[in-house]
Design a protein around this motif. Structure first.
Motif, PDB file in Angstrom:
ATOM      1  N   ILE A  97       0.848  -1.038   0.162  1.00  0.00           N
ATOM      2  CA  ILE A  97      -0.140  -0.112   0.022  1.00  0.00           C
ATOM      3  C   ILE A  97       0.980   1.152  -0.046  1.00  0.00           C
ATOM      4  O   ILE A  97       1.761   1.410   1.012  1.00  0.00           O
ATOM      5  N   ASP A  98       0.698   2.129  -0.824  1.00  0.00           N
ATOM      6  CA  ASP A  98       1.275   3.362  -1.010  1.00  0.00           C
ATOM      7  C   ASP A  98       0.574   4.554  -0.037  1.00  0.00           C
ATOM      8  O   ASP A  98      -0.709   4.616  -0.024  1.00  0.00           O
ATOM      9  N   PRO A  99       1.422   4.881   1.193  1.00  0.00           N
ATOM     10  CA  PRO A  99       0.687   5.636   2.287  1.00  0.00           C
ATOM     11  C   PRO A  99       0.173   6.994   1.618  1.00  0.00           C
ATOM     12  O   PRO A  99      -0.966   7.458   2.275  1.00  0.00           O
ATOM     13  N   ASP A 100       0.562   7.536   0.536  1.00  0.00           N
ATOM     14  CA  ASP A 100       0.065   8.709   0.014  1.00  0.00           C
ATOM     15  C   ASP A 100      -1.320   8.521  -0.710  1.00  0.00           C
ATOM     16  O   ASP A 100      -1.946   9.255  -0.583  1.00  0.00           O
ATOM     17  N   ASP A 101      -1.369   7.192  -1.178  1.00  0.00           N
ATOM     18  CA  ASP A 101      -2.669   6.990  -1.962  1.00  0.00           C
ATOM     19  C   ASP A 101      -3.659   6.559  -0.888  1.00  0.00           C
ATOM     20  O   ASP A 101      -4.951   7.118  -0.871  1.00  0.00           O
ATOM     21  N   PHE A 102      -3.407   6.178   0.195  1.00  0.00           N
ATOM     22  CA  PHE A 102      -4.439   5.905   1.478  1.00  0.00           C
ATOM     23  C   PHE A 102      -4.662   7.201   1.860  1.00  0.00           C
ATOM     24  O   PHE A 102      -5.973   7.390   2.266  1.00  0.00           O
ATOM     25  N   ASP A 103      -3.886   8.116   2.256  1.00  0.00           N
ATOM     26  CA  ASP A 103      -4.045   9.598   2.566  1.00  0.00           C
ATOM     27  C   ASP A 103      -5.093  10.177   1.610  1.00  0.00           C
ATOM     28  O   ASP A 103      -6.003  10.844   2.252  1.00  0.00           O
ATOM     29  N   ALA A 104      -4.692  10.111   0.468  1.00  0.00           N
ATOM     30  CA  ALA A 104      -5.656  10.795  -0.590  1.00  0.00           C
ATOM     31  C   ALA A 104      -7.135  10.102  -0.562  1.00  0.00           C
ATOM     32  O   ALA A 104      -8.129  10.798  -0.680  1.00  0.00           O
ATOM     33  N   ALA A 105      -7.080   8.856  -0.406  1.00  0.00           N
ATOM     34  CA  ALA A 105      -8.453   8.253  -0.326  1.00  0.00           C
ATOM     35  C   ALA A 105      -9.100   8.818   0.898  1.00  0.00           C
ATOM     36  O   ALA A 105     -10.462   9.176   0.968  1.00  0.00           O
ATOM     37  N   CYS A 106      -8.651   8.786   2.184  1.00  0.00           N
ATOM     38  CA  CYS A 106      -8.984   9.274   3.195  1.00  0.00           C
ATOM     39  C   CYS A 106      -9.619  10.525   3.257  1.00  0.00           C
ATOM     40  O   CYS A 106     -10.818  11.098   3.742  1.00  0.00           O
ATOM     41  N   ALA A 107      -8.793  11.379   2.381  1.00  0.00           N
ATOM     42  CA  ALA A 107      -9.396  12.883   2.433  1.00  0.00           C
ATOM     43  C   ALA A 107     -10.603  12.844   1.583  1.00  0.00           C
ATOM     44  O   ALA A 107     -11.671  13.611   1.866  1.00  0.00           O
ATOM     45  N   LEU A 108     -10.744  11.921   0.496  1.00  0.00           N
ATOM     46  CA  LEU A 108     -12.070  12.082  -0.097  1.00  0.00           C
ATOM     47  C   LEU A 108     -13.244  11.744   0.773  1.00  0.00           C
ATOM     48  O   LEU A 108     -14.245  12.248   0.607  1.00  0.00           O
ATOM     49  N   ILE A 109     -12.999  10.434   1.319  1.00  0.00           N
ATOM     50  CA  ILE A 109     -13.945   9.887   2.499  1.00  0.00           C
ATOM     51  C   ILE A 109     -14.309  10.763   3.298  1.00  0.00           C
ATOM     52  O   ILE A 109     -15.388  10.809   3.883  1.00  0.00           O
ATOM     53  N   GLY A 110     -13.453  11.679   3.967  1.00  0.00           N
ATOM     54  CA  GLY A 110     -13.802  12.507   5.059  1.00  0.00           C
ATOM     55  C   GLY A 110     -14.336  13.785   4.579  1.00  0.00           C
ATOM     56  O   GLY A 110     -14.577  14.598   5.609  1.00  0.00           O
ATOM     57  N   ASP A 111     -14.463  14.185   3.004  1.00  0.00           N
ATOM     58  CA  ASP A 111     -14.801  15.474   2.656  1.00  0.00           C
ATOM     59  C   ASP A 111     -16.194  15.688   2.927  1.00  0.00           C
ATOM     60  O   ASP A 111     -17.137  14.800   2.163  1.00  0.00           O
ATOM     61  N   PRO A 112     -16.879  16.397   3.590  1.00  0.00           N
ATOM     62  CA  PRO A 112     -18.176  16.663   3.936  1.00  0.00           C
ATOM     63  C   PRO A 112     -18.764  17.397   2.888  1.00  0.00           C
ATOM     64  O   PRO A 112     -20.097  17.274   2.669  1.00  0.00           O
ATOM     65  N   GLU A 113     -18.037  17.891   1.853  1.00  0.00           N
ATOM     66  CA  GLU A 113     -18.762  18.368   0.807  1.00  0.00           C
ATOM     67  C   GLU A 113     -18.997  17.458  -0.375  1.00  0.00           C
ATOM     68  O   GLU A 113     -19.792  17.757  -1.360  1.00  0.00           O
ATOM     69  N   ARG A 114     -18.735  16.112  -0.216  1.00  0.00           N
ATOM     70  CA  ARG A 114     -19.059  15.145  -1.018  1.00  0.00           C
ATOM     71  C   ARG A 114     -19.859  14.068  -0.421  1.00  0.00           C
ATOM     72  O   ARG A 114     -19.544  13.798   0.749  1.00  0.00           O
ATOM     73  N   ALA A 115     -20.938  13.703  -1.155  1.00  0.00           N
ATOM     74  CA  ALA A 115     -21.803  12.600  -0.472  1.00  0.00           C
ATOM     75  C   ALA A 115     -20.909  11.338  -0.571  1.00  0.00           C
ATOM     76  O   ALA A 115     -20.373  11.009  -1.482  1.00  0.00           O
ATOM     77  N   LEU A 116     -21.283  10.776   0.407  1.00  0.00           N
ATOM     78  CA  LEU A 116     -20.664   9.332   0.614  1.00  0.00           C
ATOM     79  C   LEU A 116     -21.243   8.250   0.581  1.00  0.00           C
ATOM     80  O   LEU A 116     -22.437   8.077   1.216  1.00  0.00           O
ATOM     81  N   TYR A 117     -21.326   7.494  -0.392  1.00  0.00           N
ATOM     82  CA  TYR A 117     -21.756   5.753  -0.593  1.00  0.00           C
ATOM     83  C   TYR A 117     -21.042   4.881  -0.387  1.00  0.00           C
ATOM     84  O   TYR A 117     -19.897   4.610  -0.689  1.00  0.00           O
ATOM     85  N   ILE A 118     -21.529   3.812   0.534  1.00  0.00           N
ATOM     86  CA  ILE A 118     -20.530   2.618   1.014  1.00  0.00           C
ATOM     87  C   ILE A 118     -21.463   1.475   0.577  1.00  0.00           C
ATOM     88  O   ILE A 118     -22.734   1.143   0.880  1.00  0.00           O
ATOM     89  N   VAL A 119     -20.712   0.336  -0.112  1.00  0.00           N
ATOM     90  CA  VAL A 119     -21.193  -0.708  -0.741  1.00  0.00           C
ATOM     91  C   VAL A 119     -20.663  -1.837  -0.648  1.00  0.00           C
ATOM     92  O   VAL A 119     -19.348  -2.102  -0.507  1.00  0.00           O
ATOM     93  N   GLY A 120     -21.409  -2.982   0.027  1.00  0.00           N
ATOM     94  CA  GLY A 120     -20.740  -4.039   0.133  1.00  0.00           C
ATOM     95  C   GLY A 120     -21.550  -5.310  -0.416  1.00  0.00           C
ATOM     96  O   GLY A 120     -22.742  -5.156  -1.104  1.00  0.00           O
ATOM     97  N   GLY A 121     -20.921  -6.497  -0.391  1.00  0.00           N
ATOM     98  CA  GLY A 121     -21.499  -7.723  -1.001  1.00  0.00           C
ATOM     99  C   GLY A 121     -22.142  -8.728   0.093  1.00  0.00           C
ATOM    100  O   GLY A 121     -22.540  -8.513   1.056  1.00  0.00           O
ATOM    101  N   ARG A 122     -22.403  -9.978  -0.469  1.00  0.00           N
ATOM    102  CA  ARG A 122     -22.903 -10.861   0.342  1.00  0.00           C
ATOM    103  C   ARG A 122     -22.135 -11.286   1.641  1.00  0.00           C
ATOM    104  O   ARG A 122     -22.892 -11.124   2.654  1.00  0.00           O
ATOM    105  N   ILE A 123     -20.806 -11.176   1.569  1.00  0.00           N
ATOM    106  CA  ILE A 123     -20.211 -11.355   2.775  1.00  0.00           C
ATOM    107  C   ILE A 123     -19.459 -10.223   3.253  1.00  0.00           C
ATOM    108  O   ILE A 123     -19.526  -9.691   4.219  1.00  0.00           O
ATOM    109  N   THR A 124     -18.950  -9.097   2.131  1.00  0.00           N
ATOM    110  CA  THR A 124     -18.307  -7.968   2.693  1.00  0.00           C
ATOM    111  C   THR A 124     -19.282  -7.092   3.117  1.00  0.00           C
ATOM    112  O   THR A 124     -18.789  -5.955   3.478  1.00  0.00           O
TER     113      THR A 124
END
Length: 290
Positions: free
Chosen positions: A121-148
């Motif tokens: 895992i690239d830490p910079d990629d992880f930080d960038a993903a966290c920034a997107l997920i935590g951005d209150p200006e963006r709606a967040l949708y979370i999706v899983g499957g049968r097990i996940t």
């Protein structure tokens, strides 16, 4: 091939910096449609990547294979591993079960999975993903499957407290297209999809991507087809001495993600948590001992 050995995708990504320009072009071509891209004749792979046949032969050797046939044999073994059901996975472990108590064997496998996953895992990629997920200006949708869906629900529960505009989509539900009505460009989808990848999840990702959504994928070492659409893809090692795959490494990444996004806007998170606790007090949902 042991399921805990590095995949060919792992090897390619590890060697990228040491490849020539033509070899990198070939590597990206293979990864673009992995693993199917490497199952045809050598000449076809070379043509699709717009490189020479000798370039294919050289890169295959750099990955540690004697030649293209051995490379293809390992790809086919990976495909078999992808398709395994729980009974087949149990039989694989039962044939060569190591000595020692299951607590130790299972824990050793999980620790090895975590170590290998974090190394990829690239830490910079992880930080960038966290920034997107935590951005209150963006709606967040979370999706899983049968097990996940268990991972999706766990993230959803915490994200609801941390920020507003969070939606949990049940990808196995026939109603999931309804959720896409309100998706805007720049909204964020966190998708969980492990082997025996679900068609509904891929179709949902395709439709969200078409609307301009950002996609963050949590998947396994073989990678869900959704990775072609993902802005960020985090692959976890999932193989343990069990008929079932392990969610331990994925859960580690999810809990780390939760820790990161709660600190992005702590004042807001603290306020939402205090208001939630006040509602808990009013409903007397939890017993208090003071």
């Amino acid at each position: 091939m042991s399921e805990n050995q590095p995949t060919i995708s792992d090897r390619i990504q590890r060697e990228l910096d040491r490849l020539t320009r033509a070899e990198r072009q070939l590597a990206h071509s293979i990864l673009e449609n992995y693993p199917a891209s490497g199952l045809g004749p050598l000449a076809t792979l070379a043509k699709d990547a717009n490189v020479s046949a000798p370039t294919v032969a050289r890169m295959v050797q750099k990955l540690g294979f004697k030649g293209y046939p051995e490379f293809q044999t390992e790809l086919r073994e990976e495909l078999k591993s992808k398709a395994k059901n729980p009974i087949a996975k149990h039989d694989t472990w039962a044939e060569g079960a190591p000595s020692g108590h299951v607590l130790n064997r299972f824990t050793d496998a999980v620790i090895d999975n975590i170590r290998h996953t974090l190394g990829q895992i690239d830490p910079d990629d992880f930080d960038a993903a966290c920034a997107l997920i935590g951005d209150p200006e963006r709606a967040l949708y979370i999706v899983g499957g049968r097990i996940t869906h268990t991972m999706a629900e766990y993230l959803f529960l915490h994200a609801q407290v941390i920020r507003a505009s969070v939606t949990h989509i049940q990808s196995t539900s026939n109603a999931w297209p309804h959720y896409l009505l309100d998706v805007s460009e720049g909204d964020v989808f966190v998708i969980f999809d492990n082997r025996r990848y679900e068609n509904n999840t891929l179709k949902l990702a395709e439709m969200a991507h078409a609307k301009g959504a950002k996609i963050i994928l949590f998947t396994d070492q073989w990678r869900s087809p959704v990775h072609h659409l993902a802005d960020f893809c985090f692959s976890s090692r999932i193989v343990v001495p069990s008929a079932w795959d392990s969610a331990a490494t994925t859960l580690l990444l999810v809990e780390t993600l939760i820790s990161a996004i709660q600190d992005q806007n702590w004042a807001q998170t603290k306020d939402r948590t205090e208001r939630l606790e006040d509602m808990f007090d009013q409903t007397k949902l939890f017993r208090k001992f003071t």
